[in-house]
Design a protein around this motif. Structure first.
Motif, PDB file in Angstrom:
ATOM      1  N   ILE A   1       0.859  -1.266  -0.102  1.00 32.47           N
ATOM      2  CA  ILE A   1      -0.110   0.008   0.001  1.00 32.47           C
ATOM      3  C   ILE A   1       0.965   1.246  -0.061  1.00 32.47           C
ATOM      4  N   PRO A   2       0.879   2.020  -0.879  1.00 35.04           N
ATOM      5  CA  PRO A   2       1.701   3.286  -0.910  1.00 35.04           C
ATOM      6  C   PRO A   2       1.502   4.172   0.335  1.00 35.04           C
ATOM      7  N   ALA A   3       2.469   4.437   0.989  1.00 35.10           N
ATOM      8  CA  ALA A   3       2.294   5.188   2.119  1.00 35.10           C
ATOM      9  C   ALA A   3       1.651   6.642   2.116  1.00 35.10           C
ATOM     10  N   SER A   4       1.668   7.023   0.933  1.00 43.56           N
ATOM     11  CA  SER A   4       1.090   8.576   0.678  1.00 43.56           C
ATOM     12  C   SER A   4      -0.649   8.195   0.818  1.00 43.56           C
ATOM     13  N   ILE A   5      -1.157   7.247   0.879  1.00 53.14           N
ATOM     14  CA  ILE A   5      -2.464   6.992   0.943  1.00 53.14           C
ATOM     15  C   ILE A   5      -2.824   7.577   2.187  1.00 53.14           C
ATOM     16  N   GLY A   6      -1.836   7.562   3.207  1.00 56.53           N
ATOM     17  CA  GLY A   6      -2.275   8.173   4.453  1.00 56.53           C
ATOM     18  C   GLY A   6      -2.607   9.895   4.464  1.00 56.53           C
ATOM     19  N   ASN A   7      -2.393  10.225   3.069  1.00 60.03           N
ATOM     20  CA  ASN A   7      -2.815  11.921   2.874  1.00 60.03           C
ATOM     21  C   ASN A   7      -4.141  11.943   2.724  1.00 60.03           C
ATOM     22  N   LEU A   8      -4.895  10.916   2.612  1.00 63.58           N
ATOM     23  CA  LEU A   8      -6.537  11.003   2.387  1.00 63.58           C
ATOM     24  C   LEU A   8      -7.209  11.199   3.448  1.00 63.58           C
ATOM     25  N   CYS A   9      -6.723  12.198   4.455  1.00 65.05           N
ATOM     26  CA  CYS A   9      -7.439  12.227   5.798  1.00 65.05           C
ATOM     27  C   CYS A   9      -9.002  12.533   5.737  1.00 65.05           C
ATOM     28  N   GLN A  10      -9.715  12.575   4.597  1.00 68.05           N
ATOM     29  CA  GLN A  10     -11.046  12.719   4.685  1.00 68.05           C
ATOM     30  C   GLN A  10     -11.741  11.538   4.531  1.00 68.05           C
ATOM     31  N   LEU A  11     -10.761  10.149   4.380  1.00 72.30           N
ATOM     32  CA  LEU A  11     -11.681   9.096   3.984  1.00 72.30           C
ATOM     33  C   LEU A  11     -12.579   8.473   5.157  1.00 72.30           C
ATOM     34  N   THR A  12     -13.605   8.233   4.938  1.00 70.74           N
ATOM     35  CA  THR A  12     -14.579   7.521   5.939  1.00 70.74           C
ATOM     36  C   THR A  12     -14.846   6.134   5.312  1.00 70.74           C
ATOM     37  N   SER A  13     -14.491   5.481   4.385  1.00 72.69           N
ATOM     38  CA  SER A  13     -14.403   4.102   4.073  1.00 72.69           C
ATOM     39  C   SER A  13     -13.157   3.721   3.161  1.00 72.69           C
ATOM     40  N   LEU A  14     -12.443   2.641   3.549  1.00 77.85           N
ATOM     41  CA  LEU A  14     -11.369   2.110   2.738  1.00 77.85           C
ATOM     42  C   LEU A  14     -11.528   0.729   2.547  1.00 77.85           C
ATOM     43  N   HIS A  15     -11.477   0.056   1.392  1.00 80.66           N
ATOM     44  CA  HIS A  15     -11.758  -1.363   1.136  1.00 80.66           C
ATOM     45  C   HIS A  15     -10.912  -1.709   0.178  1.00 80.66           C
ATOM     46  N   LEU A  16      -9.565  -2.527   0.520  1.00 83.45           N
ATOM     47  CA  LEU A  16      -8.596  -3.195  -0.131  1.00 83.45           C
ATOM     48  C   LEU A  16      -8.521  -4.526  -0.217  1.00 83.45           C
ATOM     49  N   TYR A  17      -9.648  -5.174   0.462  1.00 87.68           N
ATOM     50  CA  TYR A  17      -9.614  -6.570   0.635  1.00 87.68           C
ATOM     51  C   TYR A  17      -9.551  -7.317  -0.766  1.00 87.68           C
ATOM     52  N   SER A  18      -9.048  -8.766  -0.631  1.00 83.16           N
ATOM     53  CA  SER A  18      -8.891  -9.648  -1.665  1.00 83.16           C
ATOM     54  C   SER A  18      -8.215  -8.866  -2.827  1.00 83.16           C
ATOM     55  N   ASN A  19      -7.085  -8.687  -2.581  1.00 84.15           N
ATOM     56  CA  ASN A  19      -6.063  -8.572  -3.452  1.00 84.15           C
ATOM     57  C   ASN A  19      -4.779  -9.449  -3.446  1.00 84.15           C
ATOM     58  N   ASN A  20      -3.655  -9.050  -3.813  1.00 84.72           N
ATOM     59  CA  ASN A  20      -2.402  -9.676  -3.597  1.00 84.72           C
ATOM     60  C   ASN A  20      -1.441  -8.641  -3.007  1.00 84.72           C
TER      61      ASN A  20
END
Length: 807
Positions: free
Chosen positions: A363-382
């Motif tokens: 997961i790119p560390a920069s995704i932590g910049n999305l401070c407004q996120l109320t839902s994050l789904h990354l399941y069922s990948n590699n």
């Protein structure tokens, strides 16, 4: 105004011209004398109170009439006498029957709204004589039949709403004559065939809604002529072929929804010309190819949904240019490669779902910049590598699901204060089915409802300190290497519904202290080192809502827990919920989360991706229970599965087990049971799996119903049993199967002898009825589940994707 007497309004001046009492909450009978006011031109009456009034029969001065009072019956024909009416609204009533033909007398009418009633039948052709109409609203009123082509006579119409009715057949081509239309709503009917190309004549139209019908064939290319369109909704139809490139002409479009159809092929690159789009929904069909880079031209987009397709390749890095996006939904495709770090530019993003794809790498560390996120789904990948500590920045997040990936290493110490403390809004945390190791942090946010860490390599004690007021509903630590004791502070989680610590190394006695949890429905302690007796120590009712109990593969001893079984009230009513199937879920601010459960059947593990609220099972195998099987189990009429195998149980099989008519699998193998197989078991018509092997049973094997389907393995190791399917004959042991088994069973299962005629007809009818009874095929066990067999090894975990979890 609920306290106002409607007769008060009779004291108003006779010069009254307008009286508006819409949404007034008045109650009682409104006096009809209001219509005697000589100058009354506009009258509105409606609300949620119990209000009644009779329609006026003759009021020449009335120009506008709005009544929404739950009026019943049919519209009186005398309505046609109100010859000066220009506006008539009778919506939100309970009128039935047909529209009276006298409405055609209202030649001055420009606005007619009969929506939200209970009419029946087609639209009368006479309504098409109202040539001055500019707005016709007949939605949600149960109209049926075909849309009359004579509507084309209403050439002054600017708004036509026939949505949420039962119209069928095609849209008449003549509707293209309504060239003044600025809104057309035909959604939620049974309209079919192709969308007529004549709609291209409606060049003034900004809104076109044809969703939730049965339209087929392609979108006509001529629809690209509707250059004033700002909203086009064709979702939930059977439209096919490719998306026409002519849609690129609709440069005023702000909303385009083509979801849930049968389109194929790529997204035409020309769609990037729709630069005014704020919402683009192309989900749930067979679109393929790569996500076109031209989408980055849609810089006004706030919502992009391409889910449930067959898109492949990477997410174009340029997607980071769509800086107005608040929702990006790409789940259930074949997208691959790494998640682009440019997503960090989407700082307005509230909802990000990339689940059920083939993304790899970290997961790119920069995704932590999305401070407004109320839902994050990354399941069922590699996805692999460690969980980045920058996720601690997502402080608005109520749901974090990273399950079914290949994340490794411990939960980094650097994010323990963040993930489990800074995320104070976190309600759901699912890190299951990864390769995570180490200790589980002992600090949890009080807001947490679901903690699912199953199928990892966590070890050590369960060190959680659950505070009073704990809101946890689901704790799943199944399939780790946890040891020590079960934490007693779990009693503080009064809302707990599911506790699954199966397949660990926990060494403890049975947690009697869980008896006090009022909502506990699933308790799984399987494959640990629990020991001692399971007998209740309390006189008061215990586990009243428990529906799933799995204590298998431990070291429990003594008699089966009769006092507990007597209190399993939730297992005693198979029709408790009734209606359509319901599943155990947790609702959060952003979405819902469906519980899952691992069950064992025939030596295989299955993961139910959803748990029906009526699913009940007891699994006590592979322990050291002894004594007899208690009759009280026969009261658990909603049981789907009962497994008491591999214990030291003695005595006879209780005939009362025949009451468990919902039972689909029964395993009593490898015990010390003796005596005959009770005749009453023939009543178990849902039974698809039976294992009575390796006991001391004797006598004839039952025949009829499901017993005609079981093979040798169900009975082997019982030297005293004989009859089909065993090769051992019952000659000399008894006669043919008892009249109880054949005659009574025929009546219990609803079979009746039907006399087809005389002579050969009677014989044929008897033989056919008996043959169907003897050879009835069982219901396959997997019909019970919404899951599939689990398989060992990390490589196979990807097969158990949680595609049903989404709301």
């Amino acid at each position: 105004m609920t306290s106002v007497n409607p007769r008060f309004f009779m004291n108003l001046s006779s010069s009254l011209t307008t009286l508006d009492l819409w949404e007034s909450w008045l109650g009682g009978n409104f006096p009809n004398s209001i219509f005697r006011f000589p100058n009354l031109k506009r009258f509105s009456l409606g609300g949620k109170g119990n209000l009644t009034i009779d329609l006026p029969r003759d009021l020449k001065s009335l120009q506008s009439l709005s009544l929404g009072c739950n009026l019943e019956g049919s519209i009186p024909a005398s309505i046609g006498n109100l010859s000066q009416l220009t506006d008539l609204s009778l919506y939100f009533n309970n009128f039935n029957g047909q529209i009276p033909s006298s409405l055609a007398n209202l030649a001055q009418l420009t606005f007619l709204d009969l929506s939200n009633n209970q009419f029946s039948g087609p639209i009368l052709a006479s309504i098409c004589n109202l040539r001055q109409l500019t707005s016709l609203v007949l939605s949600s009123s149960n109209f049926s039949g075909q849309i009359p082509s004579s509507l084309a006579n209403l050439t002054q119409l600017t708004s036509l709403d026939l949505s949420n009715d039962q119209f069928s057949g095609p849209i008449p081509a003549s509707i293209g004559n309504l060239r003044q239309l600025t809104s057309l709503y035909l959604s939620s009917n049974n309209l079919s065939q192709q969308i007529p190309s004549s709609l291209a004549n409606l060049t003034q139209l900004p809104f076109l809604y044809l969703s939730n019908n049965q339209f087929s064939g392609p979108i006509p290319a001529s629809i690209g002529n509707l250059r004033q369109l700002t909203s086009l909704v064709l979702s939930f139809n059977n439209l096919s072929e490719q998306i026409p490139s002519s849609l690129a002409n609709l440069t005023q479009l702000t909303s385009l929804d083509l979801s849930n159809n049968q389109f194929s092929g790529p997204i035409p690159p020309s769609i990037g010309n729709l630069r005014q789009l704020t919402s683009l929904v192309l989900s749930s069909y067979n679109l393929s190819g790569q996500i076109p880079s031209s989408l980055v031209n849609l810089t006004q987009l706030t919502s992009l949904d391409l889910s449930n397709n067959q898109f492949s390749g990477p997410i174009p890095p340029s997607i980071g240019n769509l800086r107005q996006l608040t929702g990006l939904v790409l789940y259930s495709n074949n997208l691959s490669e790494q998640i682009p770090s440019s997503l960090a530019n989407l700082t307005q993003l509230l909802y990000l779902d990339l689940s059920n794809n083939q993304f790899s790498g970290p997961i790119p560390a920069s995704i932590g910049n999305l401070c407004q996120l109320t839902s994050l789904h990354l399941y069922s990948n590699n996805l692999s590598g460690q969980i980045p500590s920058s996720l601690a920045n997502l402080t608005q997040l109520p749901s974090l699901d990273l399950s079914n990936n290949q994340f490794s290493g411990p939960i980094p110490a650097s994010i323990v204060p963040g993930m489990f403390s800074a995320l104070q809004n976190l309600e759901i945390l699912d890190l299951s089915h990864n390769n995570l190791i180490g200790k589980i942090p002992n600090c949890l946010p009080k807001s947490l409802s679901v903690l699912n860490l199953q199928a990892n390599y966590f070890d050590g004690n369960i060190a959680f300190g659950f505070p009073k007021g704990c809101g946890l509903r689901n704790l799943n630590l199944h399939g780790n290497q946890m040891d020590g004791l079960l934490p007693r502070s779990l009693v503080n989680c009064r809302m707990l519904e599911v506790l699954d610590v199966g397949n660990n190394n926990i060494s403890d006695t049975f947690p009697h202290w869980l008896e006090s949890l009022p909502d506990l429905q699933v308790l799984v302690l399987r494959s640990n080192k629990f020991h001692g007796s399971v007998q209740s120590t309390k006189e008061s009712p215990s586990f009243p809502k428990l529906r799933v109990l799995d204590l298998s593969s431990n070291y429990f001893v003594g008699a089966l827990p009769v006092r507990y079984i007597e209190n399993f009230n939730a297992m005693m009513d198979p029709h408790k919920d009734g209606g359509s199937p319901k599943y155990m879920i947790v609702l959060t601010v952003a979405n819902s989360y469906q519980y899952s459960l691992v069950v064992t059947w025939k030596g295989f593990e299955y993961e139910l991706q959803r748990i029906l609220t009526v699913f009940s099972s007891i699994h006590l195998s592979n322990n050291k229970f002894e004594g007899e099987i208690p009759d009280v189990i026969g009261k658990l009429s909603s049981l789907k599965g009962l497994n008491l195998s591999h214990n030291n149980l003695t005595g006879h099989i209780p005939p009362l087990l025949g009451n468990l008519t919902n039972l689909e699998w029964l395993d009593l193998s490898s015990n010390e049971l003796a005596g005959k197989i009770p005749d009453e078991l023939v009543y178990l018509t849902q039974l698809s799996v039976l294992n009575l092997s390796n006991n001391h049973l004797v006598g004839r094997i039952l025949q009829g119903s499901q017993f005609n389907t079981f093979e040798n393995g169900s009975y082997e190791g019982n030297l005293g049993l004989c009859g089909i399917p065993l090769s051992k004959s019952c000659d000399g042991i008894g006669t043919s199967p008892s009249s109880f088994q054949e005659k009574d069973a025929l009546w219990r299962f609803g079979w009746r002898v039907v006399v087809l005629g005389y002579g050969c007809g009677v014989v044929f009818g008897l033989l056919m009825g008996y043959h169907v009874f003897r050879t009835g095929k069982p219901k396959w066990f997997v019909s019970l589940f919404d899951g599939r067999p689990s398989q060992s090894g990390r490589k196979m975990r990807k097969a158990r994707r949680l595609v049903q979890r989404r709301s």
